[in-house]
Scaffold this active site. Sequence first.
Site, mmCIF file in Angstrom:
data_model
loop_
_atom_site.group_PDB
_atom_site.id
_atom_site.type_symbol
_atom_site.label_atom_id
_atom_site.label_comp_id
_atom_site.label_asym_id
_atom_site.label_seq_id
_atom_site.Cartn_x
_atom_site.Cartn_y
_atom_site.Cartn_z
ATOM 1 N N TYR A 69 35.695 55.428 35.606
ATOM 2 C CA TYR A 69 35.758 54.519 36.841
ATOM 3 C C TYR A 69 35.908 55.389 38.007
ATOM 4 O O TYR A 69 36.938 56.315 37.959
ATOM 5 C CB TYR A 69 36.724 53.341 36.722
ATOM 6 C CG TYR A 69 36.292 52.234 35.594
ATOM 7 C CD1 TYR A 69 35.458 51.336 36.098
ATOM 8 C CD2 TYR A 69 36.572 52.534 34.336
ATOM 9 C CE1 TYR A 69 35.023 50.264 34.831
ATOM 10 C CE2 TYR A 69 36.290 51.576 33.384
ATOM 11 C CZ TYR A 69 35.429 50.319 33.677
ATOM 12 O OH TYR A 69 34.894 49.662 32.836
ATOM 13 N N TYR A 108 34.972 54.707 26.910
ATOM 14 C CA TYR A 108 36.094 55.548 27.349
ATOM 15 C C TYR A 108 37.192 55.347 26.507
ATOM 16 O O TYR A 108 37.385 54.287 25.932
ATOM 17 C CB TYR A 108 36.213 55.330 28.885
ATOM 18 C CG TYR A 108 36.620 53.679 29.395
ATOM 19 C CD1 TYR A 108 37.724 53.175 29.205
ATOM 20 C CD2 TYR A 108 35.508 53.176 29.581
ATOM 21 C CE1 TYR A 108 38.007 52.101 29.518
ATOM 22 C CE2 TYR A 108 35.657 51.834 30.085
ATOM 23 C CZ TYR A 108 36.838 51.324 30.173
ATOM 24 O OH TYR A 108 37.230 49.897 30.483
ATOM 25 N N ARG A 118 37.147 52.166 24.313
ATOM 26 C CA ARG A 118 36.316 50.953 24.768
ATOM 27 C C ARG A 118 34.814 51.144 24.440
ATOM 28 O O ARG A 118 34.257 52.422 24.815
ATOM 29 C CB ARG A 118 36.242 50.663 26.047
ATOM 30 C CG ARG A 118 38.109 50.187 26.774
ATOM 31 C CD ARG A 118 38.350 48.773 25.970
ATOM 32 N NE ARG A 118 37.302 47.896 25.563
ATOM 33 C CZ ARG A 118 36.861 46.987 26.650
ATOM 34 N NH1 ARG A 118 37.401 47.010 27.842
ATOM 35 N NH2 ARG A 118 36.034 45.999 26.122
ATOM 36 N N HIS A 121 30.485 49.073 28.106
ATOM 37 C CA HIS A 121 30.502 47.440 28.687
ATOM 38 C C HIS A 121 30.313 47.381 30.297
ATOM 39 O O HIS A 121 30.662 48.466 30.787
ATOM 40 C CB HIS A 121 31.612 46.837 28.188
ATOM 41 C CG HIS A 121 32.998 47.504 28.866
ATOM 42 N ND1 HIS A 121 33.783 48.658 28.203
ATOM 43 C CD2 HIS A 121 33.709 46.895 29.987
ATOM 44 C CE1 HIS A 121 34.531 48.834 28.837
ATOM 45 N NE2 HIS A 121 34.700 48.132 30.122
ATOM 46 N N HIS A 123 31.477 44.824 33.429
ATOM 47 C CA HIS A 123 32.280 43.935 33.817
ATOM 48 C C HIS A 123 31.523 42.820 34.518
ATOM 49 O O HIS A 123 30.969 43.283 35.647
ATOM 50 C CB HIS A 123 33.379 44.292 34.480
ATOM 51 C CG HIS A 123 34.508 44.999 33.698
ATOM 52 N ND1 HIS A 123 35.563 44.405 33.083
ATOM 53 C CD2 HIS A 123 34.590 46.355 33.200
ATOM 54 C CE1 HIS A 123 36.223 45.458 32.405
ATOM 55 N NE2 HIS A 123 35.752 46.644 32.618
HETATM 56 FE FE LIG Z 1 36.232 48.496 31.436
#
Ligand SMILES: [Fe+3]
Lengths: 200, 192
Positions: A69, A108, A118, A121, A123
């Site tokens: 991110y 990640y 994770r 995905h 959000h």
């Molecule tokens: Fe996330």
Amino acid sequence: MEDPDAAELTGPVFGVTDVSPLDADLTRRHLAEPLGERITVEGRVLDRDGRPVRGQLVEVWQANAAGRYRHQGDGHPAPLDPNFTGAGRCLTDDEGYYRFTTIKPGAYPWRNHVNAWRPAHIHFSVFGRAFAQRLVTQMYFPNDPLLPYDPVLNSVTDERARARLVAAYDHDLSVPEWSLGYRWDITLDGPAATWTEHGR
Amino acid sequence: MKPTPSQTIGPFYGYALPFAGGGDIRGGDIRGGDIRGGDIARGGITVHGHVYDGAGAPVSDALLEFWQADPSGGLRGAPGTLRRDPVTGAIIGRDGVAFTGFGRTPTDADGHWTLRTHTPGNGYISVCLFARGLLHHLYTRVYLGAEPSGPLADALTPERRRALAAVEEREGVYRFDIHMQGEKETVFLDFA
Ligand SMILES: [Fe+3]
């Protein structure tokens, strides 16, 4: 308890001034194309009666193709992509459709437990006609081997409800020589004029 | 149709959802409404507070959203909270004419948030709280009168009712702390 005048039965409104045309294409925000698999994500925002939710704001954010991110708090040692920020928004159209062009996010690690990863995905933040219909959630990709291991997805205990968080690959939505298509519809709950005090 | 389940907002929404001026709903149409002090001589009011977790620690990565009536009690809202500069695409925010009624602000490192707005004609501001520790967001209300009234307030014990009232620290400045859990848990509402 009932309150037909509750403010939460109405909600904020959005219009053309709240989005710019580039907002829905996360691959065109920098000088060059981001790395990764280009995808198109499309779907409808509906209410429980299946009616389209029109002209409402849909916001998305996601990791880049390497699973990182653009956020100072993300310590995952995967590369940032100078050509990808990973945030977008659009308004639903008259039939309730939203549509984004982006790249497929990477999985990640997140240190929740040993070997915690994770699944890929995106959000989503969605507004309905009422503040009480507000929804923040995550969209997953079909056939991801990490889905059974993810405590976040599995915080939804009902298997059929979990399935509603997984998009479908849609070959008709794939654009030749350009992008792969995923379809994901969103159904907003409520609003109801009745309320209860949370947890009591 | 079955609703799409909610999922946590997670820790990394910060470059996507907050925006400059998100916590400043002031500006815009403030006709009508018998507002105290002329809504503090039209400069509006400030509502602020902390978000605390169950252990009493400040929550530094919560996101708050606000939805409210205009000073005459109207809940029509208006578009333009996220209005754009057409050249750069940057968010330049509300145009100062229309009252959009919607605000959004993250808490700071100390778990503190601030909202600048006008007094809602119906007496309360609706709040929606997101945080990484929440599977589903929480709703509450900030009442600006000394004694909250209406269907919600009337259904609560006097003690819980008072918990929904912001504390007026000085003229036009109200404090409302949110406790996500524990002994002092805020009154949260489920709409179902
Ligand atoms: Fe996330």
